[in-house]
Design a protein around this motif. Structure first.
Motif, PDB file in Angstrom:
ATOM      1  N   ALA A  83       0.764  -1.464  -0.115  1.00 24.24           N
ATOM      2  CA  ALA A  83      -0.034  -0.028   0.536  1.00 24.24           C
ATOM      3  C   ALA A  83       0.642   1.049   0.413  1.00 24.24           C
ATOM      4  CB  ALA A  83      -1.120  -0.589   1.537  1.00 24.24           C
ATOM      5  N   LYS A  84       1.506   1.056   0.713  1.00 22.93           N
ATOM      6  CA  LYS A  84       2.776   2.739   1.019  1.00 22.93           C
ATOM      7  C   LYS A  84       3.117   2.646  -0.353  1.00 22.93           C
ATOM      8  CE  LYS A  84       2.677   3.718   5.142  1.00 22.93           C
ATOM      9  NZ  LYS A  84       0.948   3.345   5.179  1.00 22.93           N
ATOM     10  N   ARG A  85       3.030   2.199  -1.434  1.00 26.51           N
ATOM     11  CA  ARG A  85       4.287   2.134  -2.602  1.00 26.51           C
ATOM     12  C   ARG A  85       2.958   2.350  -4.131  1.00 26.51           C
ATOM     13  NH1 ARG A  85       5.999  -2.900  -3.323  1.00 26.51           N
ATOM     14  NH2 ARG A  85       7.433  -3.375  -1.042  1.00 26.51           N
ATOM     15  N   GLY A  86       1.675   3.471  -2.954  1.00 25.89           N
ATOM     16  CA  GLY A  86       0.703   3.639  -3.481  1.00 25.89           C
ATOM     17  C   GLY A  86      -0.212   3.059  -4.829  1.00 25.89           C
ATOM     18  N   LYS A  87      -0.212   1.832  -3.681  1.00 28.68           N
ATOM     19  CA  LYS A  87      -1.537   1.130  -4.310  1.00 28.68           C
ATOM     20  C   LYS A  87      -2.376   1.354  -3.552  1.00 28.68           C
ATOM     21  CE  LYS A  87       1.218  -1.954  -6.170  1.00 28.68           C
ATOM     22  NZ  LYS A  87       1.644  -1.125  -8.507  1.00 28.68           N
ATOM     23  N   ILE A  88      -4.166   1.154  -3.928  1.00 24.07           N
ATOM     24  CA  ILE A  88      -5.158   0.996  -2.611  1.00 24.07           C
ATOM     25  C   ILE A  88      -5.496   0.094  -2.149  1.00 24.07           C
ATOM     26  CG2 ILE A  88      -7.647   1.786  -2.772  1.00 24.07           C
ATOM     27  CD1 ILE A  88      -7.524   3.757  -4.604  1.00 24.07           C
ATOM     28  N   VAL A  89      -5.204  -0.633  -0.734  1.00 22.63           N
ATOM     29  CA  VAL A  89      -5.029  -1.936  -0.458  1.00 22.63           C
ATOM     30  C   VAL A  89      -6.881  -1.756   0.196  1.00 22.63           C
ATOM     31  CG1 VAL A  89      -4.436  -4.260   0.659  1.00 22.63           C
ATOM     32  CG2 VAL A  89      -2.920  -2.627  -0.782  1.00 22.63           C
ATOM     33  N   ILE A  90      -7.226  -3.147  -0.118  1.00 25.75           N
ATOM     34  CA  ILE A  90      -8.600  -3.221   0.198  1.00 25.75           C
ATOM     35  C   ILE A  90      -9.010  -4.778   0.964  1.00 25.75           C
ATOM     36  CG2 ILE A  90     -11.513  -3.132   0.549  1.00 25.75           C
ATOM     37  CD1 ILE A  90     -10.542  -0.710  -1.630  1.00 25.75           C
ATOM     38  N   LEU A  91      -8.880  -5.042   1.646  1.00 23.00           N
ATOM     39  CA  LEU A  91      -9.313  -6.094   2.407  1.00 23.00           C
ATOM     40  C   LEU A  91     -10.761  -6.619   3.327  1.00 23.00           C
ATOM     41  CD1 LEU A  91      -7.772  -7.205   5.418  1.00 23.00           C
ATOM     42  CD2 LEU A  91      -5.325  -5.768   3.802  1.00 23.00           C
ATOM     43  N   THR A  92     -11.284  -7.873   3.019  1.00 22.87           N
ATOM     44  CA  THR A  92     -11.910  -8.505   4.022  1.00 22.87           C
ATOM     45  C   THR A  92     -11.019  -9.076   5.379  1.00 22.87           C
ATOM     46  OG1 THR A  92     -12.464 -10.097   3.202  1.00 22.87           O
ATOM     47  CG2 THR A  92     -13.522  -8.335   2.981  1.00 22.87           C
ATOM     48  N   ILE A  93     -11.659  -8.936   6.658  1.00 21.20           N
ATOM     49  CA  ILE A  93     -10.672 -10.170   7.919  1.00 21.20           C
ATOM     50  C   ILE A  93     -11.983 -10.861   8.345  1.00 21.20           C
ATOM     51  CG2 ILE A  93     -10.169  -7.931   8.828  1.00 21.20           C
ATOM     52  CD1 ILE A  93      -7.290  -9.549   8.680  1.00 21.20           C
ATOM     53  N   HIS A  94     -11.509 -11.259   9.150  1.00 18.99           N
ATOM     54  CA  HIS A  94     -11.947 -11.706  10.309  1.00 18.99           C
ATOM     55  C   HIS A  94     -11.321 -11.944  11.790  1.00 18.99           C
ATOM     56  CE1 HIS A  94     -15.909 -13.105   9.400  1.00 18.99           C
ATOM     57  NE2 HIS A  94     -15.639 -13.900   7.983  1.00 18.99           N
ATOM     58  N   GLN A  95     -11.820 -11.548  13.186  1.00 20.84           N
ATOM     59  CA  GLN A  95     -11.214 -11.099  13.782  1.00 20.84           C
ATOM     60  C   GLN A  95      -9.944 -10.946  13.778  1.00 20.84           C
ATOM     61  OE1 GLN A  95     -13.149 -15.391  15.437  1.00 20.84           O
ATOM     62  NE2 GLN A  95     -14.233 -13.718  16.651  1.00 20.84           N
ATOM     63  N   PRO A  96      -9.573 -10.000  13.330  1.00 18.52           N
ATOM     64  CA  PRO A  96      -7.735 -10.090  13.368  1.00 18.52           C
ATOM     65  C   PRO A  96      -7.159  -9.722  15.059  1.00 18.52           C
ATOM     66  CG  PRO A  96      -9.080  -8.035  12.287  1.00 18.52           C
ATOM     67  CD  PRO A  96      -9.989  -8.849  13.078  1.00 18.52           C
ATOM     68  N   ARG A  97      -6.165 -10.258  15.467  1.00 14.81           N
ATOM     69  CA  ARG A  97      -5.402  -9.689  16.280  1.00 14.81           C
ATOM     70  C   ARG A  97      -5.224  -8.372  17.109  1.00 14.81           C
ATOM     71  NH1 ARG A  97      -0.392 -13.291  17.628  1.00 14.81           N
ATOM     72  NH2 ARG A  97       0.609 -11.103  16.974  1.00 14.81           N
ATOM     73  N   SER A  98      -5.224  -7.568  17.811  1.00 14.93           N
ATOM     74  CA  SER A  98      -5.134  -6.282  17.543  1.00 14.93           C
ATOM     75  C   SER A  98      -4.059  -5.560  17.736  1.00 14.93           C
ATOM     76  CB  SER A  98      -5.163  -5.961  19.443  1.00 14.93           C
ATOM     77  OG  SER A  98      -4.200  -6.315  20.636  1.00 14.93           O
ATOM     78  N   ASP A  99      -3.344  -6.804  17.552  1.00 12.85           N
ATOM     79  CA  ASP A  99      -1.250  -5.813  17.060  1.00 12.85           C
ATOM     80  C   ASP A  99      -1.543  -5.624  15.439  1.00 12.85           C
ATOM     81  OD1 ASP A  99      -2.065  -8.125  16.697  1.00 12.85           O
ATOM     82  OD2 ASP A  99       0.778  -8.944  16.648  1.00 12.85           O
ATOM     83  N   ILE A 100      -2.567  -6.667  14.831  1.00 14.12           N
ATOM     84  CA  ILE A 100      -3.096  -6.612  12.817  1.00 14.12           C
ATOM     85  C   ILE A 100      -4.084  -4.727  13.046  1.00 14.12           C
ATOM     86  CG2 ILE A 100      -4.346  -7.547  11.469  1.00 14.12           C
ATOM     87  CD1 ILE A 100      -3.300 -10.412  12.052  1.00 14.12           C
ATOM     88  N   PHE A 101      -4.833  -4.637  14.048  1.00 16.62           N
ATOM     89  CA  PHE A 101      -5.780  -3.875  13.872  1.00 16.62           C
ATOM     90  C   PHE A 101      -4.530  -2.400  13.962  1.00 16.62           C
ATOM     91  CE2 PHE A 101      -7.712  -0.251  16.506  1.00 16.62           C
ATOM     92  CZ  PHE A 101      -8.696   0.207  15.570  1.00 16.62           C
ATOM     93  N   ARG A 102      -3.582  -2.774  14.467  1.00 22.40           N
ATOM     94  CA  ARG A 102      -2.803  -1.062  14.218  1.00 22.40           C
ATOM     95  C   ARG A 102      -1.859  -0.693  13.034  1.00 22.40           C
ATOM     96  NH1 ARG A 102      -2.339  -1.595  20.078  1.00 22.40           N
ATOM     97  NH2 ARG A 102      -0.972  -4.029  19.658  1.00 22.40           N
ATOM     98  N   LEU A 103      -2.335  -2.162  12.217  1.00 21.41           N
ATOM     99  CA  LEU A 103      -1.664  -1.793  10.990  1.00 21.41           C
ATOM    100  C   LEU A 103      -2.845  -1.177   9.906  1.00 21.41           C
ATOM    101  CD1 LEU A 103       0.008  -4.854  10.623  1.00 21.41           C
ATOM    102  CD2 LEU A 103       0.822  -3.272  11.526  1.00 21.41           C
ATOM    103  N   PHE A 104      -3.484  -1.596   9.968  1.00 24.34           N
ATOM    104  CA  PHE A 104      -5.052  -0.782   9.218  1.00 24.34           C
ATOM    105  C   PHE A 104      -4.639   0.969   8.767  1.00 24.34           C
ATOM    106  CE2 PHE A 104      -7.216  -4.626   9.907  1.00 24.34           C
ATOM    107  CZ  PHE A 104      -6.392  -5.488   8.993  1.00 24.34           C
ATOM    108  N   ASP A 105      -5.098   1.314   8.463  1.00 22.30           N
ATOM    109  CA  ASP A 105      -5.500   2.851   7.740  1.00 22.30           C
ATOM    110  C   ASP A 105      -6.808   2.934   8.439  1.00 22.30           C
ATOM    111  OD1 ASP A 105      -2.034   3.912   7.525  1.00 22.30           O
ATOM    112  OD2 ASP A 105      -3.138   2.744   5.916  1.00 22.30           O
TER     113      ASP A 105
END
Ligand SMILES: Nc1ncnc2c1ncn2[C@@H]1O[C@H](COP(=O)(O)OP(=O)(O)OP(=O)(O)O)[C@@H](O)[C@H]1O
Length: 452
Positions: free
Chosen positions: A219-241
């Motif tokens: 994503a940081k290289r200029g892409k739009i990244v969209i994903l669906t996810i079930h129950q991510p851990r809280s450390d994963i949650f912090r990665l999402f913008d």
């Protein structure tokens, strides 16, 4: 509009590509009754899958869509990738251009849940064959090799690049690596938008976190990244913008992940101290179907959350941004370009000036003969009537040089209208607006001469 303008370090310039959704609804037709009655005899009903979704996805950002099963996450990805089999209303724009199957095929890649890979091939072979199939024929063997190596590096597959993928009987690379190979295949075409349906399903927490970190880098290289996810851990949650939480096909929250907890806290739903915010709020948005009372209570809460979100300043802000980026620029660019083009059409201007000058000359000659007595009143009234009609008759004369210009304007319009850049109304409005300054000027000149 420029395309990708995010630099490699993740720094952003002003003009980021965006994917905008404005009041999107998605309905499908459902046939009720036994199949042998056929489509004509069965009762048809309209099933609402998504309602009034407004959202903005920007390049350089990763967005997670969450919600309980059946909330509409995959359907939203289907709308964004033009894979629906029902009626979609509302607007979906990529960079101010309304999306179409053709545009999405060029700009987006969709990573499905299942990894379907040939077990006897190595990771590099799979990627090389995929590159030959997906990339345009003018890519040389060397180009293909470079592109394959790049996606191997991007997805961190170097250590397994020459290992066989394996299958159920003969084990090969791990589940997380298989997921990354599937994503790497889609990255070969260097898509601007990457859509992923539950990319972390079946992966352990560490592997899931590693995969999401890779997607953040992409994503940081200029892409739009969209994903669906079930129950991510809280450390994963912090990665999402950004985070979007869906329930019953409607958004109950769409915005920056850092604003999620403050938003629900203001609604009276703070996150308990040791709870994972995403688990907590997805639970809050879920319908409990174990009994009538539970279902009724949770339904009531979800509808309240939906209403709160519809009235929230967060949605208002997104709405304003989407409206600004989709409607206004196209109107103003269409107007500005038409204006510049017509302004530079010298013959057009010369004709306009000549018509105004000729009429002023007639008027002056006529006015000079008028005297300040009773008999000239009729003549003066006639003159004013004539002045009113000059605008319409003048336009007919002016249309002669304008028509020489029309074929090019018309051709450009047809091309851009078919590409979905603007609607007929926008174009006509821009055409009328560009004429206003000229009309005001000529009316002022005529009125001034008439008055004096
Ligand atoms: N083509 C279709 N025809 C009928 N119903 C559909 C269709 N597509 C989706 N649905 C229904 O719409 C709802 C949302 O489906 P969707 O697959 O988007 O949910 P989801 O949030 O991705 O669920 P999950 O997490 O279980 O994958 C479900 O009730 C599903 O049955």
């Amino acid at each position: 509009m420029g395309d990708t303008t995010v630099n490699m370090t993740g720094g952003e310039s002003e003009d980021l590509p965006t994917l905008n959704l404005l009041h999107v609804h998605y309905d499908v037709k459902e046939y009720i009754g036994p199949w042998y009655k056929g489509a004509c005899l069965r009762h048809k009903s309209n099933k609402k899958i998504l309602r009034d979704i407004t959202a903005q996805f920007k390049a350089g950002e990763i967005t997670a869509l969450l919600g309980n099963s059946g909330s509409g996450k995959t359907s939203l990805l289907d709308v964004l990738s033009c894979r629906t089999n029902g009626g979609v209303s509302g607007k979906v724009y990529y960079n101010n251009q309304e999306i179409s199957k053709k545009l999405i095929r060029q700009k987006a890649a969709y990573v499905m849940q299942a990894d379907r890979l040939l077990s006897k091939l190595t990771v590099r072979e799979i990627l090389t064959y995929a590159a030959y199939l997906r990339l345009p024929g003018n890519n040389s063997k060397k180009d293909i090799k470079i592109k394959v190596q790049k996606v191997i590096n991007d997805m961190g597959l170097n250590t397994v690049s020459d290992s066989r993928v394996g299958g159920l009987i003969i084990r090969g690379i791990s589940g997380g690596e298989r997921r990354r190979v599937t994503i790497a295949i889609q990255l070969l075409q260097d898509p601007k938008i990457l859509l992923l349906d539950e990319p972390t399903t079946g992966l352990d927490c560490h592997t899931a976190r590693h995969l999401i970190s890779k997607l953040v880098e992409i994503a940081k290289r200029g892409k739009i990244v969209i994903l669906t996810i079930h129950q991510p851990r809280s450390d994963i949650f912090r990665l999402f913008d950004n985070v979007g939480i869906l329930s019953l096909g409607e958004m109950i929250y769409f915005g920056m992940s850092k604003d999620l907890v403050p938003y629900f806290t203001t609604l009276g739903y703070p996150c308990p101290q040791y709870a994972n915010p995403l688990d907590h709020y997805v639970d809050l948005a879920s319908i409990d179907r174990r009994g009538y009372e539970e279902q009724h209570n949770t339904m009531f809460r979800v509808h309240k959350l939906i209403d709160e979100y519809l009235d929230s300043p967060i949605l208002q802000d997104i709405n304003d941004k989407v409206m600004f980026e989709t409607l206004k620029p196209r109107y103003s660019f269409s107007y500005r370009r038409l204006f510049v083009n017509l302004y530079r059409e010298r013959q057009n201007w010369v004709f306009r000036i000549l018509v105004a000058a000729a009429y002023v000359a007639v008027m002056v000659a006529f006015l000079l003969r008028l005297q300040d007595n009773q008999t000239s009143i009729q003549d003066r009234i006639g003159l004013y009537w004539q002045s009113v009609s000059v605008a319409s008759f003048g336009s007919i004369i002016i249309a002669v040089p304008t028509f020489s210009n029309l074929p090019s304007i018309r051709d450009v319009f047809y091309r851009e209208y078919r590409d979905g850049l603007y609607s007929i109304v926008t174009f006509i409005a821009a055409y009328i607006v560009h004429l206003i300054p000229v009309q005001i000027m000529s009316t002022l000149v005529l009125s001034a001469v008439g008055y004096w």
